[in-house]
Design a protein around this motif. Structure first.
Motif: not given
Length: 293
Positions: A26-30, A142-147, A153-157
């Motif tokens: 997430a940090a890298n995507a931001l 925001v709660i993001l469930d990454t299961s 896909q997480l980076a896209t979200q």
């Protein structure tokens, strides 16, 4: 005036959550989106960082801070620090989560111990971390469930959620899904379209989807369909307005049917179109299960 002050002071996003849930991704995507990312900052340093963002808003317009249990005993000060800072500024909190079994598999895959497991097992560390993070999860915007996500896909979200969207104060995702594949874990509200006849049993419509006009016409020809969408979209308007007053920046309305291919897709698109007229709300549509067999 207060809203203008927040813009001039720059945006601040706190990223926290369960170890192994994807904080680094997430940090890298931001960072790729242009956010200035500070990793593993002790909660006691949040106030000085906030002062810096106010002094250098033009240079640091969007700052994301990753705060987590790697701070050990220092992390216990985070809830109190967040309460104090939110009295002063609008600060968003992103909480990343995943199921226990997924977290265990991720730690086993990288062959690293959980930071809180000590002499115990990985699951011991996970349970202790959940206890420590309960208050932060409760206060998250925001709660993001990454299961079910891989790193792409997480980076896209994350990109979808935190790309700047004009002056919108609230981001709404209308998500179609199939009940047979499970409820979306991050849904704030769920609507069940299984009260309508299933186009799957119509041989002419079975191979089509809710994005096809014939399926849409079929769904809205059914008794109760138009009445439902009229009432539900009207009921959600004051909810979205209330979210803005309470500074809740993101929500998910999940619309489900059996397989997530026909009825839910039609209704999700219609609902999103109607709610796109709510002032201050940016609406997007996603179809979770549309491509499944």
């Amino acid at each position: 005036m207060a809203e203008a002050t927040h813009r001039e002071s720059g945006e601040v996003l706190i990223v926290t959550g369960m170890s192994g849930a994807g904080r680094s991704t997430a940090a890298n995507a931001l960072e790729d989106l242009g956010w200035y990312v500070v990793d593993n900052l002790p909660p006691q340093m949040l106030r000085p960082l906030l002062d810096l963002t106010e002094l250098a808003a033009g240079v640091l317009p969007r700052v994301a801070v990753v705060v987590d249990v790697r701070g050990r005993d220092l992390f216990s000060d985070l809830p109190e620090a967040m309460r104090a800072l939110r009295e002063r500024r609008q600060i968003r909190l992103l909480f990343l989560d995943a199921s226990d079994d997924v977290l265990v598999r991720r730690f086993e895959a990288v062959r690293r111990p959980h930071p809180l497991q000590g002499d115990g097992t990985i699951i011991d560390g996970i349970r202790l971390e959940r206890d420590r993070l309960a208050a932060m999860r409760e206060s998250a915007d925001v709660i993001l469930d990454t299961s079910s996500y891989n790193i792409h896909q997480l980076a896209t979200q994350v990109s979808d959620l935190f790309t700047a969207v004009d002056a919108a104060r609230h981001s709404l995702t209308v998500l179609s899904f199939g009940f047979k594949y499970g409820l979306p874990p991050d849904a704030d509200m769920v609507a069940d379209m299984r009260f309508l006849p299933n186009p799957f049993w119509n041989e002419e419509l079975r191979a089509l989807t809710g994005e096809d006009a014939d399926v849409r016409d079929f769904v809205f020809a059914q008794e109760g369909a138009k009445e439902f969408i009229d009432a539900y979209s009207t009921a959600l308007r004051p909810v979205l307005e209330g979210y803005q007053r309470e500074n809740k920046r993101h929500s998910v309305v999940a619309v489900g049917c059996t397989g997530g291919k026909h009825r839910s897709v039609v209704m999700a698109r219609e609902l999103a179109e109607r709610l796109s007229t709510v002032s201050g709300v940016a609406v997007r549509v996603k179809h979770r299960d549309l491509g499944r067999e």
